[in-house]
Design a protein around this motif. Structure first.
Motif, PDB file in Angstrom:
ATOM      1  N   ARG A   1      22.515 -43.510   2.242  1.00  0.00           N
ATOM      2  CA  ARG A   1      21.705 -42.188   1.832  1.00  0.00           C
ATOM      3  C   ARG A   1      22.063 -40.594   2.560  1.00  0.00           C
ATOM      4  O   ARG A   1      22.399 -40.181   1.384  1.00  0.00           O
ATOM      5  CB  ARG A   1      20.086 -42.264   3.167  1.00  0.00           C
ATOM      6  CG  ARG A   1      19.010 -40.974   3.101  1.00  0.00           C
ATOM      7  CD  ARG A   1      17.953 -41.210   3.654  1.00  0.00           C
ATOM      8  NE  ARG A   1      17.397 -39.964   4.428  1.00  0.00           N
ATOM      9  CZ  ARG A   1      16.152 -40.360   4.565  1.00  0.00           C
ATOM     10  NH1 ARG A   1      16.437 -41.620   5.419  1.00  0.00           N
ATOM     11  NH2 ARG A   1      15.140 -39.666   5.214  1.00  0.00           N
ATOM     12  N   HIS A   2      23.176 -40.653   3.453  1.00  0.00           N
ATOM     13  CA  HIS A   2      23.456 -39.734   4.076  1.00  0.00           C
ATOM     14  C   HIS A   2      24.922 -39.496   4.130  1.00  0.00           C
ATOM     15  O   HIS A   2      25.101 -37.753   3.792  1.00  0.00           O
ATOM     16  CB  HIS A   2      23.409 -39.400   5.718  1.00  0.00           C
ATOM     17  CG  HIS A   2      22.096 -39.497   6.049  1.00  0.00           C
ATOM     18  ND1 HIS A   2      21.315 -38.467   5.943  1.00  0.00           N
ATOM     19  CD2 HIS A   2      21.330 -40.636   6.246  1.00  0.00           C
ATOM     20  CE1 HIS A   2      20.035 -38.855   6.365  1.00  0.00           C
ATOM     21  NE2 HIS A   2      19.874 -40.066   7.622  1.00  0.00           N
TER      22      HIS A   2
ATOM     23  N   PRO B   1      24.374 -37.802  -1.618  1.00  0.00           N
ATOM     24  CA  PRO B   1      24.314 -36.155  -2.029  1.00  0.00           C
ATOM     25  C   PRO B   1      26.347 -36.237  -2.682  1.00  0.00           C
ATOM     26  O   PRO B   1      26.568 -34.902  -3.512  1.00  0.00           O
ATOM     27  CB  PRO B   1      24.752 -35.698  -0.154  1.00  0.00           C
ATOM     28  CG  PRO B   1      23.722 -36.860   0.182  1.00  0.00           C
ATOM     29  CD  PRO B   1      24.326 -37.733  -0.415  1.00  0.00           C
TER      30      PRO B   1
ATOM     31  N   ALA C   1      25.932 -36.565  -6.283  1.00  0.00           N
ATOM     32  CA  ALA C   1      24.848 -36.247  -6.459  1.00  0.00           C
ATOM     33  C   ALA C   1      24.766 -36.021  -8.154  1.00  0.00           C
ATOM     34  O   ALA C   1      24.075 -35.957  -8.914  1.00  0.00           O
ATOM     35  CB  ALA C   1      23.907 -35.739  -6.647  1.00  0.00           C
TER      36      ALA C   1
ATOM     37  N   GLU D   1      20.231 -29.737 -10.475  1.00  0.00           N
ATOM     38  CA  GLU D   1      21.191 -30.123 -10.444  1.00  0.00           C
ATOM     39  C   GLU D   1      22.578 -29.130  -9.571  1.00  0.00           C
ATOM     40  O   GLU D   1      22.925 -29.179  -8.410  1.00  0.00           O
ATOM     41  CB  GLU D   1      22.493 -30.697 -11.503  1.00  0.00           C
ATOM     42  CG  GLU D   1      23.496 -31.510 -11.214  1.00  0.00           C
ATOM     43  CD  GLU D   1      24.364 -31.674 -12.309  1.00  0.00           C
ATOM     44  OE1 GLU D   1      26.057 -32.278 -12.216  1.00  0.00           O
ATOM     45  OE2 GLU D   1      23.699 -31.982 -13.595  1.00  0.00           O
TER      46      GLU D   1
ATOM     47  N   LEU E   1      21.166 -28.351  -6.338  1.00  0.00           N
ATOM     48  CA  LEU E   1      21.875 -29.370  -5.198  1.00  0.00           C
ATOM     49  C   LEU E   1      23.464 -29.448  -5.166  1.00  0.00           C
ATOM     50  O   LEU E   1      23.509 -29.038  -3.923  1.00  0.00           O
ATOM     51  CB  LEU E   1      21.657 -30.699  -6.818  1.00  0.00           C
ATOM     52  CG  LEU E   1      21.652 -31.714  -5.000  1.00  0.00           C
ATOM     53  CD1 LEU E   1      20.451 -31.307  -3.811  1.00  0.00           C
ATOM     54  CD2 LEU E   1      21.319 -32.784  -5.513  1.00  0.00           C
ATOM     55  N   HIS E   2      23.504 -28.349  -5.756  1.00  0.00           N
ATOM     56  CA  HIS E   2      25.456 -29.041  -6.260  1.00  0.00           C
ATOM     57  C   HIS E   2      26.043 -27.386  -5.375  1.00  0.00           C
ATOM     58  O   HIS E   2      26.445 -27.247  -3.653  1.00  0.00           O
ATOM     59  CB  HIS E   2      26.242 -29.062  -7.202  1.00  0.00           C
ATOM     60  CG  HIS E   2      27.375 -28.590  -7.428  1.00  0.00           C
ATOM     61  ND1 HIS E   2      28.646 -29.698  -6.644  1.00  0.00           N
ATOM     62  CD2 HIS E   2      28.206 -27.511  -7.605  1.00  0.00           C
ATOM     63  CE1 HIS E   2      29.991 -29.306  -6.676  1.00  0.00           C
ATOM     64  NE2 HIS E   2      29.559 -27.851  -6.910  1.00  0.00           N
TER      65      HIS E   2
ATOM     66  N   ARG F   1      23.580 -26.071  -2.534  1.00  0.00           N
ATOM     67  CA  ARG F   1      23.682 -26.260  -1.170  1.00  0.00           C
ATOM     68  C   ARG F   1      24.621 -27.090  -0.940  1.00  0.00           C
ATOM     69  O   ARG F   1      24.653 -26.906   0.557  1.00  0.00           O
ATOM     70  CB  ARG F   1      22.011 -26.915  -1.561  1.00  0.00           C
ATOM     71  CG  ARG F   1      21.489 -27.126  -0.065  1.00  0.00           C
ATOM     72  CD  ARG F   1      19.823 -27.706   0.134  1.00  0.00           C
ATOM     73  NE  ARG F   1      19.577 -29.140  -0.904  1.00  0.00           N
ATOM     74  CZ  ARG F   1      18.377 -29.308  -1.298  1.00  0.00           C
ATOM     75  NH1 ARG F   1      17.256 -29.662  -0.958  1.00  0.00           N
ATOM     76  NH2 ARG F   1      18.581 -30.748  -1.562  1.00  0.00           N
ATOM     77  N   LEU F   2      24.889 -28.119  -1.348  1.00  0.00           N
ATOM     78  CA  LEU F   2      26.280 -29.606  -0.416  1.00  0.00           C
ATOM     79  C   LEU F   2      27.130 -28.227  -0.841  1.00  0.00           C
ATOM     80  O   LEU F   2      28.189 -29.170  -0.172  1.00  0.00           O
ATOM     81  CB  LEU F   2      26.218 -30.407  -1.573  1.00  0.00           C
ATOM     82  CG  LEU F   2      25.252 -31.154  -1.839  1.00  0.00           C
ATOM     83  CD1 LEU F   2      25.158 -32.444  -2.807  1.00  0.00           C
ATOM     84  CD2 LEU F   2      24.657 -32.042  -0.257  1.00  0.00           C
TER      85      LEU F   2
END
Length: 249
Positions: free
Chosen positions: A164-165, A169, A172, A240, A243-244, A246-247
């Motif tokens: 999950r963590h 990610p 993704a 996407e 999210l990218h 933010r990561l």
């Protein structure tokens, strides 16, 4: 809008303008290909009249069901292949050659199994789409850097916590690619199946309009289908990117 976005929009606008001019000036037979403006007018008429609303909703519901099943099953298969390297090595030749066999050959079998309803279309689309999600999932899991897994082990994370963590990610981008491919393949499977044997849906209506020489209706329905697929993929692509971003902060 970025420079790339402006360039992309300009290219599309220029292509549509050239096609419009070619149709209007007679360089292209308008009986064979309608101008883009007439396609848009026909699509708007179809949407506002409500004549094909049921067929549109039936197709989209079938695609949604097939895509959801494909994403879930493909992701589960990707996790299984990732956790069992020997199974992955054994399955690699089959995955590599999977799309060499057209899934539509199983349509008669699915009719026998599920009957004359929408489930054979869901099955065809599922068979066509879920492997793309499985391949994208396992490729994403294998792309996770070993240092991240060692860090998770040093923190004594459980397998589910690591998945999950850490793994999800990091994988993704691959997973989103798999989802986008799955949706496209689901649309292809369902609409192509409706072309062959179906009494309702967008594919059936497009084929019926083609056979009845209703060119405007055919292109209007095709435009609705294209816009729906592009819109869904653009929404996924936008999410996407967020999210990218933010990561990678």
């Amino acid at each position: 809008m970025t420079r790339a976005g402006l360039l992309r929009t300009g290219i599309i606008a220029a292509a549509l303008g050239a096609l419009e001019a070619a149709c209007r000036l007679g360089a292209i037979d308008r009986f064979s290909l309608s101008p883009p403006s007439e396609m848009a007018t026909s699509a708007l008429r179809i949407l506002t009249s409500g004549e094909y609303t049921r067929d549109i909703l039936v197709t989209f519901a079938t695609v949604a069901g097939a895509a959801l099943l494909s994403v879930v099953a493909g992701f589960a298969l990707g996790v299984l292949l990732y956790r069992l390297p020997r199974l992955k090595r054994a399955a690699d030749p089959f995955l590599a050659s999977y799309y060499a066999v057209p899934s539509f050959i199983f349509y008669p079998l699915f009719i026998v199994l599920f009957g004359l309803n929408r489930w054979p279309l869901v099955a065809v689309a599922f068979v066509f789409a879920f492997v793309a999600m499985a391949i994208a999932s396992v490729d994403g899991f294998l792309s996770v850097r070993p240092i991240l897994l060692r860090t998770a082990a040093s923190l004594r994370l459980t397998r589910m916590e690591t998945l999950r963590h850490v793994i999800l990610p990091a994988a993704a981008p691959y997973l989103f690619t798999g989802v986008k491919l799955t949706i496209v393949y689901a649309f292809i499977g369902v609409v192509a199946g409706e072309f062959i044997l179906s009494g309702s849906g967008l594919g059936y209506r497009i084929a019926f309009a083609y056979q009845s020489f209703e060119t405007a209706t055919m292109y209007g329905l095709m435009l609705i289908l294209i816009c729906a697929v592009v819109t869904v993929n653009m929404l996924l692509w936008s999410h996407e990117k967020r999210l990218h971003a933010r990561l990678t902060r």
